[in-house]
Write an enzyme that holds these catalytic residues in place. Structure first.
Site, PDB file in Angstrom:
ATOM      1  N   ASP A 122      44.754  -1.324  12.323  1.00  0.00           N
ATOM      2  CA  ASP A 122      45.272  -2.622  12.713  1.00  0.00           C
ATOM      3  C   ASP A 122      44.439  -2.992  13.948  1.00  0.00           C
ATOM      4  O   ASP A 122      44.204  -2.145  14.815  1.00  0.00           O
ATOM      5  CB  ASP A 122      46.749  -2.485  13.101  1.00  0.00           C
ATOM      6  CG  ASP A 122      47.390  -3.820  13.427  1.00  0.00           C
ATOM      7  OD1 ASP A 122      48.278  -4.234  12.676  1.00  0.00           O
ATOM      8  OD2 ASP A 122      46.993  -4.442  14.437  1.00  0.00           O
ATOM      9  N   THR A 159      38.659 -20.491  33.112  1.00  0.00           N
ATOM     10  CA  THR A 159      39.850 -21.328  33.201  1.00  0.00           C
ATOM     11  C   THR A 159      40.910 -20.939  32.168  1.00  0.00           C
ATOM     12  O   THR A 159      40.584 -20.479  31.069  1.00  0.00           O
ATOM     13  CB  THR A 159      39.502 -22.824  33.037  1.00  0.00           C
ATOM     14  OG1 THR A 159      40.714 -23.583  32.996  1.00  0.00           O
ATOM     15  CG2 THR A 159      38.710 -23.111  31.770  1.00  0.00           C
ATOM     16  N   THR A 177      45.116  -7.112   8.113  1.00  0.00           N
ATOM     17  CA  THR A 177      45.976  -7.672   7.070  1.00  0.00           C
ATOM     18  C   THR A 177      45.252  -7.865   5.754  1.00  0.00           C
ATOM     19  O   THR A 177      45.836  -7.713   4.684  1.00  0.00           O
ATOM     20  CB  THR A 177      46.528  -9.041   7.547  1.00  0.00           C
ATOM     21  OG1 THR A 177      47.407  -8.797   8.639  1.00  0.00           O
ATOM     22  CG2 THR A 177      47.295  -9.761   6.461  1.00  0.00           C
TER      23      THR A 177
HETATM   24  N1  ASP Z   1      47.936  -7.098  12.870  1.00  0.00           N
HETATM   25  C1  ASP Z   1      46.848  -7.484  11.995  1.00  0.00           C
HETATM   26  C2  ASP Z   1      45.540  -7.040  12.646  1.00  0.00           C
HETATM   27  O1  ASP Z   1      45.065  -7.690  13.536  1.00  0.00           O
HETATM   28  C3  ASP Z   1      46.870  -8.942  11.763  1.00  0.00           C
HETATM   29  C4  ASP Z   1      45.746  -9.460  10.922  1.00  0.00           C
HETATM   30  O2  ASP Z   1      44.965  -8.747  10.347  1.00  0.00           O
HETATM   31  O3  ASP Z   1      45.633 -10.661  10.778  1.00  0.00           O
HETATM   32  O4  ASP Z   1      45.017  -6.032  12.275  1.00  0.00           O
END
Ligand code: ASP
Length: 338
Positions: free
Chosen positions: A58, A273, A14
């Site tokens: 991503d 756990t 992101t």
């Molecule tokens: N879907 C994104 C990722 O993990 C979310 C993020 O970057 O916070 O690449």
């Protein structure tokens, strides 16, 4: 004194995303735009170089091969830089940080993973703060900071103690079983007593990781067929077992038999756990007393992410099952409390 040299690795996530044209979905954008978004970077009196992965990912698309790619870049550029920042999606950041903590053996420099809940170009974004403070920490931390960390929302945490706890909050990560390494206030407050002590013998990177690992999370009423389908997976070498409370499982003859069979096949089972806080204490209750006898190893207060990374790494590095079992239960990188 020589100027600090920092390498920023951009893997995606992101932090560097924008909206796709004519669409509401987020897609990664070109790294040069990221620099354009953050002119403050030029105010740091350290030399910063960038390495962008291609394709940008991503983090949900990442796998052990991608962890290996990151480790290899750090290894290849290790002597030329004093610290490293890895820009990474938050979804699987705790897994990558955990795996890297095992893969980067005898690490003598800080490796900080960071990312963001909101893309860098958006109003109220956390991307700028997370990146800028990561740069500040990477370039000016006390020399004792030489481990894989996550910096997010004013907190510097040991990477293999983290867990993503929130989809939306800026405070996206928790380190429930280990105190912070540093906090960003008006100045950065370091807690060197919490830093990992490791010898600086020159970085080594283990080149193979095993993906023959499974995660078995128990719930009341889980069926024999399901547990069997996991434990009887062909080629399986390691299982992270998420048990109840202090490491307890239902006492069932069929479960006992499946564990016996797994043990005889050399499958290493690591018991952690499901609780966010606290530790496995096998033998505390009747419902866990028999597990050690079945060769099941206590993972104490390890997170799921740390346990997965540890087994991928151990099963990639060693073939001797007893060695893997012994090391799985040992505190190797501060991932579990002694
Ligand atoms: N879907 C994104 C990722 O993990 C979310 C993020 O970057 O916070 O690449």
């Amino acid at each position: 004194m020589a100027q600090h040299r920092l390498l920023i690795l951009y893997t995606g996530g992101t932090i560097g995303m924008v909206q796709a044209a004519g669409d509401t979905s987020l897609i990664p954008f070109d790294f040069s735009n990221l620099i354009g978004q953050l002119p403050e970077i030029s105010r740091f009196r350290c030399i910063i170089d960038y390495h962008s992965f291609s394709p940008l990912l991503d983090s949900s698309d990442m796998d052990p091969q991608n962890w290996m790619q990151i480790a290899k870049v750090i290894k290849a550029r290790y002597d030329a830089y004093d610290s490293f920042i890895v820009l990474h999606g938050s979804d699987t950041m705790a897994y990558t940080a955990s795996a890297l903590s095992f893969m980067l053996e005898d690490l003598g420099k800080p490796v900080i993973l960071t990312g963001a809940q909101l893309p860098i170009g958006e109003i109220r974004t956390d991307a700028k703060e997370n990146l800028i403070t990561s740069i500040e920490i990477a370039s000016s931390a006390p020399p004792g900071l030489k481990e894989v960390c996550i910096y997010f929302d004013y907190q510097l945490m040991r990477g293999n103690r983290t867990h993503k706890k929130s989809v939306q909050r800026f405070e996206a990560f928790t380190s429930s079983n280990y105190p912070l390494l540093a906090e960003a206030r008006t100045s950065i407050q370091y807690y060197p007593q919490n830093f990992l002590e490791q010898e600086d013998k020159g970085l080594r990177v283990q080149e193979a990781l095993s993906s023959d690992i499974a995660l078995l999370k128990f719930f009341p009423g889980m069926k024999q067929e399901f547990v069997a389908s996991v434990l009887q997976t062909p080629g399986l070498r390691g299982v992270v077992l998420e048990s109840f409370g202090a490491g307890n499982l239902p006492v069932r003859p069929w479960l006992f038999e499946l564990f016996q069979e797994a043990k005889s096949k050399g499958i290493v089972i690591l018991n952690i756990t499901q609780c966010e806080e606290g530790t496995v204490e096998m033998g505390k209750y009747e419902t866990s007393r028999h597990l050690a006898g079945l060769g099941i190893v206590s993972g104490r207060d390890m997170t799921t992410e740390a346990a997965i990374g540890k087994l991928c790494w151990l099963c990639g590095k060693y073939s001797d099952v007893e060695e893997i079992r012994r090391m799985a239960g040992e505190n190797l990188r501060g991932e579990m409390t002694n």
